[in-house]
Design a protein around this motif. Structure first.
Motif, PDB file in Angstrom:
ATOM      1  N   LEU A 168      26.432  65.508  31.617  1.00 54.11           N
ATOM      2  CA  LEU A 168      26.624  66.195  32.495  1.00 54.11           C
ATOM      3  C   LEU A 168      27.340  67.848  31.629  1.00 54.11           C
ATOM      4  N   CYS A 169      26.312  68.605  31.327  1.00 50.54           N
ATOM      5  CA  CYS A 169      27.150  70.625  30.545  1.00 50.54           C
ATOM      6  C   CYS A 169      27.461  70.773  31.533  1.00 50.54           C
ATOM      7  N   SER A 170      29.089  71.291  31.927  1.00 52.05           N
ATOM      8  CA  SER A 170      29.976  71.908  32.761  1.00 52.05           C
ATOM      9  C   SER A 170      30.564  73.543  32.320  1.00 52.05           C
ATOM     10  N   THR A 171      31.303  74.246  33.207  1.00 53.43           N
ATOM     11  CA  THR A 171      32.028  75.413  32.604  1.00 53.43           C
ATOM     12  C   THR A 171      33.138  74.697  31.908  1.00 53.43           C
ATOM     13  N   VAL A 172      33.059  72.988  33.170  1.00 54.55           N
ATOM     14  CA  VAL A 172      34.823  73.336  32.392  1.00 54.55           C
ATOM     15  C   VAL A 172      34.661  71.346  31.700  1.00 54.55           C
ATOM     16  N   PRO A 173      36.021  71.151  30.781  1.00 55.11           N
ATOM     17  CA  PRO A 173      35.717  70.660  29.637  1.00 55.11           C
ATOM     18  C   PRO A 173      36.147  68.717  29.881  1.00 55.11           C
ATOM     19  N   GLY A 174      35.466  69.140  31.702  1.00 59.52           N
ATOM     20  CA  GLY A 174      35.748  67.659  31.917  1.00 59.52           C
ATOM     21  C   GLY A 174      36.527  67.449  33.633  1.00 59.52           C
ATOM     22  N   VAL A 175      36.017  66.324  34.004  1.00 55.37           N
ATOM     23  CA  VAL A 175      37.461  66.282  35.130  1.00 55.37           C
ATOM     24  C   VAL A 175      38.770  66.639  34.658  1.00 55.37           C
ATOM     25  N   LEU A 176      38.989  67.517  35.499  1.00 57.53           N
ATOM     26  CA  LEU A 176      40.558  68.450  35.622  1.00 57.53           C
ATOM     27  C   LEU A 176      41.200  67.466  36.392  1.00 57.53           C
ATOM     28  N   GLU A 219      24.331  52.494  37.616  1.00 53.69           N
ATOM     29  CA  GLU A 219      24.534  51.759  37.135  1.00 53.69           C
ATOM     30  C   GLU A 219      25.135  51.886  35.642  1.00 53.69           C
ATOM     31  N   ALA A 220      24.791  52.692  35.117  1.00 52.70           N
ATOM     32  CA  ALA A 220      25.347  53.413  33.504  1.00 52.70           C
ATOM     33  C   ALA A 220      26.397  54.662  33.717  1.00 52.70           C
ATOM     34  N   GLU A 221      26.553  54.615  32.823  1.00 49.41           N
ATOM     35  CA  GLU A 221      27.688  55.504  32.437  1.00 49.41           C
ATOM     36  C   GLU A 221      27.402  57.222  32.199  1.00 49.41           C
ATOM     37  N   ALA A 222      28.310  58.128  32.644  1.00 51.08           N
ATOM     38  CA  ALA A 222      27.548  59.574  32.357  1.00 51.08           C
ATOM     39  C   ALA A 222      29.078  60.033  32.009  1.00 51.08           C
ATOM     40  N   SER A 223      28.816  60.498  31.018  1.00 52.49           N
ATOM     41  CA  SER A 223      29.526  62.065  30.846  1.00 52.49           C
ATOM     42  C   SER A 223      29.912  63.646  31.301  1.00 52.49           C
ATOM     43  N   ILE A 224      30.625  63.720  31.637  1.00 53.63           N
ATOM     44  CA  ILE A 224      30.841  65.222  32.154  1.00 53.63           C
ATOM     45  C   ILE A 224      32.226  66.089  31.118  1.00 53.63           C
ATOM     46  N   PHE A 225      31.192  67.266  30.443  1.00 48.75           N
ATOM     47  CA  PHE A 225      32.147  67.534  29.271  1.00 48.75           C
ATOM     48  C   PHE A 225      31.671  69.444  28.934  1.00 48.75           C
ATOM     49  N   PHE A 233      28.261  64.765  22.789  1.00 46.97           N
ATOM     50  CA  PHE A 233      27.648  64.051  22.876  1.00 46.97           C
ATOM     51  C   PHE A 233      26.043  63.769  22.968  1.00 46.97           C
ATOM     52  N   LEU A 234      25.327  64.667  22.473  1.00 49.18           N
ATOM     53  CA  LEU A 234      24.244  64.034  21.689  1.00 49.18           C
ATOM     54  C   LEU A 234      24.533  63.687  20.368  1.00 49.18           C
ATOM     55  N   ASP A 235      25.295  63.991  19.883  1.00 46.61           N
ATOM     56  CA  ASP A 235      25.238  62.627  18.795  1.00 46.61           C
ATOM     57  C   ASP A 235      25.795  61.371  19.117  1.00 46.61           C
ATOM     58  N   GLY A 236      25.983  60.431  20.319  1.00 47.11           N
ATOM     59  CA  GLY A 236      26.549  59.563  20.459  1.00 47.11           C
ATOM     60  C   GLY A 236      27.623  59.555  20.940  1.00 47.11           C
ATOM     61  N   GLU A 237      28.475  60.404  20.843  1.00 48.11           N
ATOM     62  CA  GLU A 237      30.211  60.002  21.297  1.00 48.11           C
ATOM     63  C   GLU A 237      30.322  60.339  22.819  1.00 48.11           C
ATOM     64  N   ASN A 238      31.214  60.231  23.337  1.00 49.25           N
ATOM     65  CA  ASN A 238      31.998  60.336  24.735  1.00 49.25           C
ATOM     66  C   ASN A 238      32.751  61.786  25.559  1.00 49.25           C
ATOM     67  N   PRO A 239      32.210  62.846  24.969  1.00 48.28           N
ATOM     68  CA  PRO A 239      33.215  63.620  25.211  1.00 48.28           C
ATOM     69  C   PRO A 239      33.864  63.467  26.835  1.00 48.28           C
ATOM     70  N   GLY A 240      35.189  64.990  27.138  1.00 46.71           N
ATOM     71  CA  GLY A 240      34.821  65.155  28.576  1.00 46.71           C
ATOM     72  C   GLY A 240      35.539  63.658  28.971  1.00 46.71           C
ATOM     73  N   THR A 241      34.634  64.050  30.597  1.00 46.32           N
ATOM     74  CA  THR A 241      35.273  62.324  31.178  1.00 46.32           C
ATOM     75  C   THR A 241      33.732  61.428  31.451  1.00 46.32           C
ATOM     76  N   THR A 242      34.426  60.353  31.285  1.00 42.13           N
ATOM     77  CA  THR A 242      33.706  59.792  31.426  1.00 42.13           C
ATOM     78  C   THR A 242      33.692  58.540  32.754  1.00 42.13           C
ATOM     79  N   ILE A 243      32.069  58.691  33.754  1.00 44.20           N
ATOM     80  CA  ILE A 243      32.129  58.208  34.397  1.00 44.20           C
ATOM     81  C   ILE A 243      31.756  56.999  34.796  1.00 44.20           C
ATOM     82  N   GLU A 244      32.172  55.607  35.298  1.00 44.01           N
ATOM     83  CA  GLU A 244      31.976  54.470  34.695  1.00 44.01           C
ATOM     84  C   GLU A 244      30.617  53.983  35.606  1.00 44.01           C
TER      85      GLU A 244
END
Ligand SMILES: Nc1ncnc2c1ncn2[C@@H]1O[C@H](COP(=O)(O)OP(=O)(O)OP(=O)(O)O)[C@@H](O)[C@H]1O
Ligand SMILES: C=C(C)CCOP(=O)(O)O
Length: 244
Positions: A168-176, A219-225, A233-244
């Protein structure tokens, strides 16, 4: 397979009704175009300053429905306008993007459960297209029609299409956190409930709190960035916050 949401707060100016954030939309679509190789991708976008204002004016949310078709067409029309902008920016960058409008395909049961068929999406992906869905109005048994958020669509698509990566690409760099620092990982809602809020702008679908809830249920992990994390993220990394 990647499911990516471009938040409405990123690609539009949420302070001004029906106004794009052209620079951010270009940056986001550049990142998508640069990343696409053999990877299958489904894009979902939110509303931002398209759709939320109309929905709020008519008192429509994910739970409060309406039987007023004119109101539904107004909300749906605003979302289709934004969808057209997103599609055209992707097409300009040679991404074979095609529209999928949830109003025509999805619905809610009387208990509010989202039903979202995916056969057409699977075929589109097999044929090399990038389906682009959006938050929308959908028929809701017993309530007329309600809003489905892009976040709900992402969660349901991730389940049904067994996505490998969810972003999820949002206006914040992750969950703050309370000091505005990005929280690295979230494992349980209770751990972050005190810092999670709605959106700063007009938003009928619940802001960050609703995002975290929807992603924790997967079930899968997700990222908010933020936009600056999209390429990585599109390159395979986990920027921002990872939601387990
Ligand atoms: N703890 C938090 N960390 C980060 N953002 C938060 C937090 N609590 C509330 N928010 C709000 O959530 C917003 C992000 O949710 P929002 O629904 O606006 O994003 P979006 O998905 O990008 O946009 P849209 O819903 O229009 O598609 C932030 O801009 C911020 O105002
Ligand atoms: C308000 C409408 C119609 C769409 C909401 O989608 P979201 O911006 O992902 O919450």
């Amino acid at each position: 397979m990647i499911v990516l949401k471009l938040g409405g707060s990123v690609i539009t100016d949420k302070e001004r009704p029906e106004t794009l954030d052209g620079g951010s939309l270009e940056q986001a679509t550049d990142a998508v175009a640069n990343a696409l190789a053999d990877e299958k991708l489904v894009v979902v976008h939110g509303g931002g300053s398209f759709g939320h204002h109309n929905a709020s004016e008519h008192g429509v949310s994910t739970t409060e429905g309406t039987h007023d078709a004119a109101a539904l067409l107004e909300i749906h029309g605003a979302m289709k306008t934004l969808n057209q902008f997103v599609l055209s920016r992707l097409l300009e960058r040679d991404v074979e993007a095609v529209p999928v409008h949830p109003f025509s395909t999805a619905h809610r049961d009387a208990d509010g459960t989202l039903e979202l068929p995916t056969g057409q999406l699977e075929t589109m992906l097999e044929e090399g297209f990038v389906p682009v869905l959006h938050g929308d109005v959908i028929a809701h048994a017993g309530a007329g029609a309600t809003i489905v958020s892009g976040d709900e669509l992402v969660a349901e698509l991730a389940r049904r299409l067994e996505a490998d990566r969810i972003g999820l690409c949002s206006t914040v760099p992750g969950v703050l956190d309370a000091d505005d620092a990005v929280i690295d990982r979230i494992r349980a809602y209770e751990d972050v409930a005190s810092v999670l809020g709605a959106s700063d702008a007009t938003d009928v679908t619940g802001g960050m709190a609703a995002k975290v809830r929807a992603l924790l249920a997967l079930e899968a992990e997700a990222s908010i960035f933020g936009l600056e994390g999209l390429a990585s993220f599109l390159d395979g990394e986990n920027p921002g916050t990872t939601i387990e």
